[in-house]
Design a protein around this motif. Structure first.
Motif, PDB file in Angstrom:
ATOM      1  N   MET A 157       0.826  -1.049   0.314  1.00 31.99           N
ATOM      2  CA  MET A 157      -0.036   0.118  -0.312  1.00 31.99           C
ATOM      3  C   MET A 157       0.956   1.402  -0.059  1.00 31.99           C
ATOM      4  N   ILE A 158       1.959   1.497   0.648  1.00 32.35           N
ATOM      5  CA  ILE A 158       3.053   2.242   1.440  1.00 32.35           C
ATOM      6  C   ILE A 158       4.361   1.838   0.962  1.00 32.35           C
ATOM      7  N   ARG A 159       5.149   2.805  -0.137  1.00 32.14           N
ATOM      8  CA  ARG A 159       6.273   1.881  -0.534  1.00 32.14           C
ATOM      9  C   ARG A 159       7.000   3.143  -0.700  1.00 32.14           C
ATOM     10  N   PHE A 160       8.217   2.899   0.133  1.00 33.29           N
ATOM     11  CA  PHE A 160       9.604   4.185  -0.474  1.00 33.29           C
ATOM     12  C   PHE A 160      10.634   3.857  -0.492  1.00 33.29           C
ATOM     13  N   GLU A 161      11.344   3.727  -1.524  1.00 40.02           N
ATOM     14  CA  GLU A 161      12.305   3.209  -2.645  1.00 40.02           C
ATOM     15  C   GLU A 161      13.958   4.012  -2.188  1.00 40.02           C
ATOM     16  N   ASN A 162      14.292   3.925  -1.761  1.00 39.61           N
ATOM     17  CA  ASN A 162      15.514   4.566  -1.596  1.00 39.61           C
ATOM     18  C   ASN A 162      15.410   6.575  -1.456  1.00 39.61           C
ATOM     19  N   VAL A 163      14.379   7.128  -0.657  1.00 36.40           N
ATOM     20  CA  VAL A 163      13.772   7.974  -0.545  1.00 36.40           C
ATOM     21  C   VAL A 163      14.828   8.856   0.612  1.00 36.40           C
ATOM     22  N   SER A 164      15.039   9.967   0.026  1.00 34.71           N
ATOM     23  CA  SER A 164      15.615  11.093   0.446  1.00 34.71           C
ATOM     24  C   SER A 164      15.446  12.165   0.827  1.00 34.71           C
ATOM     25  N   VAL A 165      15.002  12.919   1.488  1.00 35.12           N
ATOM     26  CA  VAL A 165      14.992  14.510   1.746  1.00 35.12           C
ATOM     27  C   VAL A 165      15.980  15.605   2.095  1.00 35.12           C
ATOM     28  N   TYR A 218      16.586  19.987   2.575  1.00 37.88           N
ATOM     29  CA  TYR A 218      16.342  21.266   2.332  1.00 37.88           C
ATOM     30  C   TYR A 218      17.246  22.189   2.608  1.00 37.88           C
ATOM     31  N   PRO A 219      17.310  23.347   1.652  1.00 36.80           N
ATOM     32  CA  PRO A 219      18.013  24.176   1.699  1.00 36.80           C
ATOM     33  C   PRO A 219      18.791  24.421   2.793  1.00 36.80           C
ATOM     34  N   ASP A 220      20.240  24.860   3.175  1.00 35.93           N
ATOM     35  CA  ASP A 220      20.905  26.021   3.930  1.00 35.93           C
ATOM     36  C   ASP A 220      20.005  24.120   4.959  1.00 35.93           C
ATOM     37  N   ALA A 221      20.028  22.834   5.218  1.00 30.88           N
ATOM     38  CA  ALA A 221      20.372  22.329   6.253  1.00 30.88           C
ATOM     39  C   ALA A 221      21.848  21.632   6.234  1.00 30.88           C
ATOM     40  N   PRO A 222      22.171  21.362   7.441  1.00 32.30           N
ATOM     41  CA  PRO A 222      22.983  20.823   7.648  1.00 32.30           C
ATOM     42  C   PRO A 222      23.514  19.049   6.788  1.00 32.30           C
ATOM     43  N   GLY A 223      22.315  18.829   6.428  1.00 34.67           N
ATOM     44  CA  GLY A 223      22.207  17.572   5.585  1.00 34.67           C
ATOM     45  C   GLY A 223      21.214  16.876   5.894  1.00 34.67           C
ATOM     46  N   PRO A 224      20.527  15.941   4.992  1.00 32.94           N
ATOM     47  CA  PRO A 224      19.631  15.256   4.283  1.00 32.94           C
ATOM     48  C   PRO A 224      18.605  15.098   5.702  1.00 32.94           C
ATOM     49  N   THR A 225      17.166  15.188   5.588  1.00 33.17           N
ATOM     50  CA  THR A 225      16.270  15.223   6.902  1.00 33.17           C
ATOM     51  C   THR A 225      15.985  13.696   7.073  1.00 33.17           C
ATOM     52  N   LEU A 226      15.862  12.651   5.608  1.00 31.89           N
ATOM     53  CA  LEU A 226      15.776  11.297   5.030  1.00 31.89           C
ATOM     54  C   LEU A 226      16.905  11.142   4.254  1.00 31.89           C
ATOM     55  N   SER A 227      17.623   9.644   4.754  1.00 30.38           N
ATOM     56  CA  SER A 227      18.639   9.641   3.410  1.00 30.38           C
ATOM     57  C   SER A 227      18.117   8.563   3.204  1.00 30.38           C
ATOM     58  N   GLU A 228      17.553   7.751   2.393  1.00 30.08           N
ATOM     59  CA  GLU A 228      18.020   6.289   1.667  1.00 30.08           C
ATOM     60  C   GLU A 228      16.683   5.253   2.729  1.00 30.08           C
ATOM     61  N   GLY A 285      11.899  22.249  -0.536  1.00 32.24           N
ATOM     62  CA  GLY A 285      12.402  20.798  -0.497  1.00 32.24           C
ATOM     63  C   GLY A 285      13.842  19.638  -1.666  1.00 32.24           C
ATOM     64  N   THR A 286      13.517  19.108  -1.556  1.00 25.12           N
ATOM     65  CA  THR A 286      14.780  18.134  -2.810  1.00 25.12           C
ATOM     66  C   THR A 286      14.285  16.400  -2.489  1.00 25.12           C
ATOM     67  N   LEU A 287      13.481  16.191  -3.236  1.00 26.98           N
ATOM     68  CA  LEU A 287      13.055  14.581  -2.939  1.00 26.98           C
ATOM     69  C   LEU A 287      13.584  13.994  -3.738  1.00 26.98           C
ATOM     70  N   THR A 288      14.336  12.864  -3.394  1.00 28.87           N
ATOM     71  CA  THR A 288      15.168  11.598  -4.669  1.00 28.87           C
ATOM     72  C   THR A 288      14.342   9.760  -4.092  1.00 28.87           C
ATOM     73  N   GLY A 289      14.724   9.592  -5.106  1.00 26.30           N
ATOM     74  CA  GLY A 289      13.606   8.551  -4.536  1.00 26.30           C
ATOM     75  C   GLY A 289      12.849   8.472  -5.963  1.00 26.30           C
ATOM     76  N   ARG A 290      11.200   7.603  -4.999  1.00 25.31           N
ATOM     77  CA  ARG A 290      10.272   7.331  -4.880  1.00 25.31           C
ATOM     78  C   ARG A 290       9.205   6.893  -4.069  1.00 25.31           C
ATOM     79  N   VAL A 291       8.054   7.204  -3.843  1.00 21.37           N
ATOM     80  CA  VAL A 291       7.007   7.339  -2.572  1.00 21.37           C
ATOM     81  C   VAL A 291       5.519   6.291  -3.803  1.00 21.37           C
ATOM     82  N   LEU A 292       5.473   5.927  -3.263  1.00 17.68           N
ATOM     83  CA  LEU A 292       4.377   5.016  -4.412  1.00 17.68           C
ATOM     84  C   LEU A 292       2.710   5.060  -2.890  1.00 17.68           C
TER      85      LEU A 292
END
Length: 561
Positions: free
Chosen positions: A1-9, A11-21, A59-66
Motif C-alpha cells: 500500500m505504501i512503498r518508499f524506494e531509496n527516498v532522501s529528502v 532542505y536548503p541550508d540544512a546541514p544534511g538530509p532530513t531523510l536518507s535512503e 526541498g528536494t526529494l529523490t527516490g520514489r514514494v508510491l
C-alpha cells in the motif's frame, strides 16, 4: 500500500538530509509505528506519504514514494486526498471550519459525497470517538485534546485507505487516547485500513503496532518487530526498558505480556518496605462531597497543602466561567517552595483554565491568587514574568521573531539576564538547534523546547507548564526533568498540567486530579497514581501489587537486594 524506494529528502541550508535512503514497504491492513528522536525526520516521512513533501514544503526529494500505486512525484496532495488522510501535530492549523460537525463533514464535501452518506459517516464518527456531546461546539472553545479528537475524526470521515497520524495522542488524556487507538485498531483489523503513526508516547501505542520503523537520524532506518526494534533504539517505553533490565525474551511491548513474564522479578524484589509511600494508597472520589454552600470539598484522603517549605502560591475559592460553562469551580490551592505538582484529569476538566487563572492574564470569575503576597494580575508583564511564568499548550504563542537566535537574545534582554542564558537553557533541553532556524520550521518538540527556554530565562519563582512533554522524546523528557529538578531544588515551585503519566511518575512529588473543574484527589504521587488504572504508569501495572513506579526505582531496588 505504501512503498518508499531509496527516498532522501533535503532542505536548503540544512546541514544534511532530513531523510536518507529510506526503503520501506507498509502492506495493506498494517499499523506501522514510526519512532525516533525529536527532529529525526518523522514528520517529513509522514508528509511524504500524501505528497506534502515536497509539493508544499519545498526541498528536494529523490527516490520514489508510491501510495496505492500512485507516485507522489506526479500526484500532488489533492490527487491523493481520496486515498490518504493526514492528521498533523497541530490540529488547529488544519481546521477549515468553525464547528465540530462542520469540520467532520468538510473532507467529504471536498470529495463531492452525497448528503445522506455524509450524515451517516458524521454520526458514526461522533460515536466512534466520543464526540457526540461536542457536535455543535465551536472548535475554538474546545480543549487541546478535544480538538485532536476532532482532527482524527475529520480524517476518518473520508474513509481513506491510508491514515497518517503525527502525534495523535499527544494532547489526549489516557482514557481518550485508549479510545482513539482502540478505534484505529478496529479499523486496521476489521476494514484493512493501513495506518502510519509517529508518536513519542510509545507506552500508549507500541502494543498496537504490527511493525516499528526507527529513524536514527544519522543512518538508514531500521524496521522490524516492535520489541526487537525498540530494544535497540534510544527511545523505548518503560515496559521495554523493564524487559531489558530483567532479561526477558522476547522483549514485551504490552502490559499483558510483561505481567506473564514478571513473576520471578516480583519474587526477586520481595515484599515492599513497610514505609514505602505507595503502600498508603488513596481512593480518589469521582466527585468529592458537597458542603452546605454547594462547593465540592476534596475527599478526606487528599493533600491540602505542602508538607514543608514556605508556600509561594496560594489560591482561594478560584472560579473560572465561560458563559454557562464553569471551567474551574471554587478551587483552593497552596504550593510551597520546591514542590513539583502535576495537575491531571480528562480533557476539558479545567487544567488549562486553572493555570491561566493562576498566572494572572487568564480569565478569573472569582477568588484570589497570591504569589509571595502579590496577585500576578496586578503586575506589569516584566515583573509578572519574574514572579510567575507560563508555557501554554501552543508554544508558538510565545514565539514571534524570525530566528532561534533572535528569540533567545530577546528573552535575555527582557529578563535582564546575561547574554547566552536562554541559549544555554535551550541546549540543555534540545541541543544542536541551529541559531538561524525559523521557529516555525522547527519540529513540535524543538519548538516546545525553545518556548520553555524563553519562559525559564527570567527564572520565575512559580513555573506553570501546560503539557510540557508534548512532542518531546524520552531523552528530552529526561533533560526537562533534570532542569525542573534543579529549579525546584533552588526553591522554585512548579505546577504542570499533563496527561503524561510516565513523566509524572518520574518527576512529580504531588498529584492533583481535576474533574469538571473540581479537585477530586490531591496527594503524594505514589498514592494518587496507583489508586487509578487510568493514571498508573506501566511499571506499576506490571509489578502490582508491588509499589515501584519507574524502571529506575526497580533498578535501585535490585541493586540493594
Amino acid at each position: 500500500m505504501i512503498r518508499f524506494e531509496n527516498v532522501s529528502v533535503s532542505y536548503p541550508d540544512a546541514p544534511g538530509p532530513t531523510l536518507s535512503e529510506v526503503d520501506l514497504h507498509v502492506p495493506e491492513g498494517e499499523l506501522c509505528l514510526v519512532v525516533g528522536r525529536t527532529g529525526s525526520g518523522k514528520s517529513t516521512l509522514l508528509r511524504a506519504v500524501n505528497g506534502l513533501v515536497p509539493h508544499f514544503t519545498g526541498g528536494t526529494l529523490t527516490g520514489r514514494v508510491l501510495v496505492d500505486g500512485r507516485d507522489t512525484r506526479t500526484h500532488p496532495p489533492r490527487e491523493l486526498a481520496d486515498v490518504v488522510g493526514l492528521v498533523a501535530q497541530d490540529p488547529q492549523a488544519g481546521f477549515v471550519t468553525d464547528s465540530v460537525e462542520d469540520e467532520l463533514a468538510y473532507s467529504m464535501e471536498s470529495l463531492g459525497l452525497p448528503n445522506p452518506v455524509m450524515r451517516k459517516r458524521v454520526e458514526e464518527t461522533l460515536d466512534l470517538l466520543g464526540l457526540a456531546d461536542l457536535r455543535h461546539r465551536p472548535l475554538a472553545t474546545l480543549s487541546g485534546g478535544q480538538q485532536q479528537r476532532v482532527a482524527v475524526g475529520a480524517a476518518l470521515t473520508a474513509h481513506p485507505r491510508v491514515l497518517v497520524l503525527d502525534e495523535p495522542t499527544s494532547a489526549l488524556d489516557p482514557g481518550a487516547a485508549e479510545d482513539v487507538l482502540a478505534a484505529l485498531h478496529r479499523l486496521v483489523h476489521d476494514l484493512a485500513m493501513t495506518v502510519l503513526i509517529a508518536e513519542h508516547r510509545l507506552e500508549r501505542v507500541a502494543q498496537y503496532a504490527d511493525r516499528v520503523v526507527w529513524l536514527p537520524g544519522d543512518a538508514k532506518p531500521v524496521a522490524g518487530d516492535p520489541g526487537e526494534v525498540l530494544a535497540g533504539a534510544p527511545v523505548a517505553p518503560p515496559v521495554v526498558r523493564l524487559g531489558q533490565l530483567a532479561g526477558w525474551r522476547p522483549i514485551p511491548v504490552s502490559i499483558r505480556d510483561a505481567r506473564r513474564l514478571a513473576g520471578p522479578l516480583r519474587e526477586q524484589l520481595g515484599p515492599p518496605p513497610t514505609d514505602h509511600p505507595a503502600r498508603h494508597t488513596a481512593t480518589p472520589s469521582p466527585a468529592g462531597h458537597r458542603t452546605r454552600n454547594g462547593r465540592t470539598a476534596p475527599p478526606a484522603d487528599t493533600h491540602t497543602g505542602p508538607d514543608n517549605g514556605t508556600p509561594l502560591l496560594r489560591a482561594e475559592d478560584l472560579k473560572v466561567r465561560y458563559g454557562t460553562v464553569e471551567a474551574v469551580r471554587g478551587i483552593d490551592l497552596s504550593v510551597g517552595e520546591g514542590e513539583r505538582v502535576a495537575v491531571m484529569g480528562r480533557n476539558g476538566s479545567g487544567k488549562s483554565s486553572l493555570l491561566w487563572a493562576l498566572q494572572g492574564t487568564g480569565k478569573r470569575s472569582a477568588g484570589t491568587v497570591s504569589v509571595n503576597g502579590t496577585d500576578p494580575a496586578d503586575l506589569k508583564p516584566g515583573p509578572r514574568r519574574r514572579r510567575i511564568g507560563l508555557v501554554p499548550q501552543q508554544p508558538a504563542d510565545l514565539l514571534y521573531l524570525h530566528t532561534v537566535a533572535a528569540e533567545c537574545a530577546q528573552a535575555d534582554r527582557e529578563s535582564d539576564q546575561p547574554r547566552g542564558t536562554c541559549r544555554a537553557a535551550l541546549d540543555r533541553l534540545t541541543p544542536d538547534i541551529p541559531d538561524r532556524q525559523h521557529p516555525r520550521d522547527l519540529s513540535e518538540g524543538q519548538r516546545l523546547a525553545l518556548a520553555l527556554a524563553v519562559a525559564l530565562t527570567p527564572r520565575p519563582r512559580v513555573i506553570l507548564l501546560d503539557e510540557p512533554t508534548r512532542g518531546l522524546d524520552y531523552p528530552a523528557k529526561t533533560r526537562l526533568a533534570e532542569a525542573l529538578h534543579t529549579l525546584a531544588d533552588e526553591g522554585h515551585a512548579i505546577i504542570l498540567a499533563t496527561h503524561d503519566v510516565e513523566f509524572v511518575a518520574e518527576y512529580a512529588t504531588r498529584v492533583i486530579v481535576l474533574a469538571e473543574g473540581e479537585t477530586v484527589a490531591d496527594g503524594p504521587t505514589g498514592e494518587v497514581v496507583t489508586a487509578s488504572p487510568t493514571f498508573s504508569p506501566q511499571t506499576a501495572k506490571v509489578l502490582a501489587p508491588l509499589p515501584w513506579l519507574t524502571v529506575t526505582d526497580v533498578a535501585t531496588a535490585l541493586a540493594t537486594r
